[in-house]
Design a protein around this motif. Sequence first.
Motif, short mmCIF file in Angstrom:
data_model
loop_
_atom_site.label_atom_id
_atom_site.label_comp_id
_atom_site.label_asym_id
_atom_site.label_seq_id
_atom_site.Cartn_x
_atom_site.Cartn_y
_atom_site.Cartn_z
N SER A 33 0.83 -1.20 0.00
CA SER A 33 0.00 0.00 0.00
C SER A 33 0.87 1.25 0.00
O SER A 33 2.06 1.21 0.28
CB SER A 33 -0.92 0.02 1.23
OG SER A 33 -0.14 0.17 2.41
N GLY A 34 0.25 2.39 -0.35
CA GLY A 34 0.93 3.67 -0.27
C GLY A 34 0.42 4.45 0.92
O GLY A 34 -0.57 4.08 1.55
N ASN A 76 1.13 2.72 -5.29
CA ASN A 76 0.65 3.96 -5.87
C ASN A 76 -0.74 4.28 -5.33
O ASN A 76 -1.50 3.37 -4.96
CB ASN A 76 0.58 3.84 -7.40
CG ASN A 76 1.94 3.58 -8.01
OD1 ASN A 76 2.97 3.97 -7.45
ND2 ASN A 76 1.96 2.91 -9.16
N LEU A 77 -1.08 5.56 -5.29
CA LEU A 77 -2.38 6.00 -4.81
C LEU A 77 -3.15 6.64 -5.96
O LEU A 77 -2.60 7.43 -6.72
CB LEU A 77 -2.22 7.01 -3.67
CG LEU A 77 -1.37 6.56 -2.48
CD1 LEU A 77 -1.26 7.69 -1.46
CD2 LEU A 77 -1.96 5.32 -1.83
N ALA A 105 -4.74 4.16 0.18
CA ALA A 105 -3.75 4.52 1.20
C ALA A 105 -3.98 3.77 2.50
O ALA A 105 -5.08 3.26 2.77
CB ALA A 105 -3.80 6.03 1.46
N ASP A 106 -2.96 3.70 3.30
CA ASP A 106 -3.04 3.11 4.63
C ASP A 106 -2.26 3.99 5.60
O ASP A 106 -1.04 4.00 5.58
CB ASP A 106 -2.46 1.69 4.62
CG ASP A 106 -2.66 0.97 5.95
OD1 ASP A 106 -3.39 1.52 6.81
OD2 ASP A 106 -2.10 -0.11 6.14
N PRO A 107 -2.95 4.83 6.41
CA PRO A 107 -4.40 4.89 6.57
C PRO A 107 -5.10 5.58 5.40
O PRO A 107 -4.47 6.30 4.63
CB PRO A 107 -4.57 5.71 7.86
CG PRO A 107 -3.36 6.59 7.88
CD PRO A 107 -2.24 5.77 7.31
N VAL A 108 -6.40 5.36 5.29
CA VAL A 108 -7.17 5.92 4.16
C VAL A 108 -7.18 7.44 4.20
O VAL A 108 -7.06 8.08 3.16
CB VAL A 108 -8.61 5.35 4.18
CG1 VAL A 108 -9.48 6.07 3.16
CG2 VAL A 108 -8.59 3.86 3.91
N SER A 109 -7.32 8.03 5.38
CA SER A 109 -7.37 9.49 5.53
C SER A 109 -6.33 9.96 6.53
O SER A 109 -6.03 9.26 7.50
CB SER A 109 -8.77 9.94 5.99
OG SER A 109 -9.75 9.60 5.05
N GLY A 158 -6.01 13.62 -8.41
CA GLY A 158 -5.49 12.57 -9.27
C GLY A 158 -4.68 11.55 -8.49
O GLY A 158 -5.00 11.24 -7.35
N SER A 159 -3.62 11.05 -9.09
CA SER A 159 -2.82 9.99 -8.47
C SER A 159 -1.58 10.56 -7.79
O SER A 159 -1.12 11.66 -8.10
CB SER A 159 -2.39 8.97 -9.53
OG SER A 159 -1.59 9.59 -10.52
N LEU A 160 -1.06 9.77 -6.85
CA LEU A 160 0.19 10.09 -6.16
C LEU A 160 0.96 8.78 -6.05
O LEU A 160 0.67 7.94 -5.20
CB LEU A 160 -0.08 10.69 -4.78
CG LEU A 160 1.11 11.30 -4.04
CD1 LEU A 160 1.65 12.51 -4.79
CD2 LEU A 160 0.73 11.70 -2.62
N ASN A 161 1.92 8.59 -6.95
CA ASN A 161 2.63 7.32 -7.03
C ASN A 161 3.65 7.17 -5.91
O ASN A 161 4.00 8.12 -5.22
CB ASN A 161 3.32 7.19 -8.39
CG ASN A 161 2.32 7.16 -9.53
OD1 ASN A 161 1.20 6.66 -9.38
ND2 ASN A 161 2.71 7.69 -10.68
#
Length: 211
Positions: A33-34, A76-77, A105-109, A158-161
């Motif tokens: 996870s990211g 990647n997120l 993500a981990d954590p999600v928020s 968008g994304s955050l790799n």
Amino acid sequence: MNIFSKLAKATAAVTLLSTMAFSSIGYAGTSGSGQITPAYEAENLTQNTGFANPTTANACDTLEYRARLWNPGPGNLSNVMVQVSLSNEVGTANTSTISTTSSDADPVSISAQTTVNLSSAQSISYVAGTAQLLDSNTNVVKSLPDSIMNYQGGTNIGSLNGSQLEFVQFEAKVNCPTPPKPPVTPTFTCNTLGITIEDNRTVKVSALGTT
């Protein structure tokens, strides 16, 4: 103590250490996870103070808020939502919160805060149309909609790799109080003055004036 008792205690100790190790790994995040690790600061553009947390400002100053979003990976997120809370209440300290959310993500928020200390009790307002997404070198990637503010629900950047760094920034204005108007002193002008004497005994006076 016999050999069997010693062996039982050694086995229990190994089991405990293994449990602790797996608990630590689970807390750090799921494998693959990211994560998003934000840092949030503000700069006083009027006073050219540079980014800091906290920072200081006076009435009428212009501020620039900037959040650093870093994904250490390895995953990647996608669909990263960013939401900013900026209080418009009057006070001598104003704390803003930025929150990021991604189902990958981990954590999600996760969220971060920055504070502006004011020299007098004022409010701070977001300047519409100033939100931007920046790359790792703080070059503008794109403009962001005003929906980034919490009262409009946030925006998808968008994304955050993995191992990618980006910034989100926007401007805000410290309230500029309107000074009270000085009292108006009335002035009088006499434009016309007429005097009429009737029968050598009655005097009539007429006047026309403006203020």
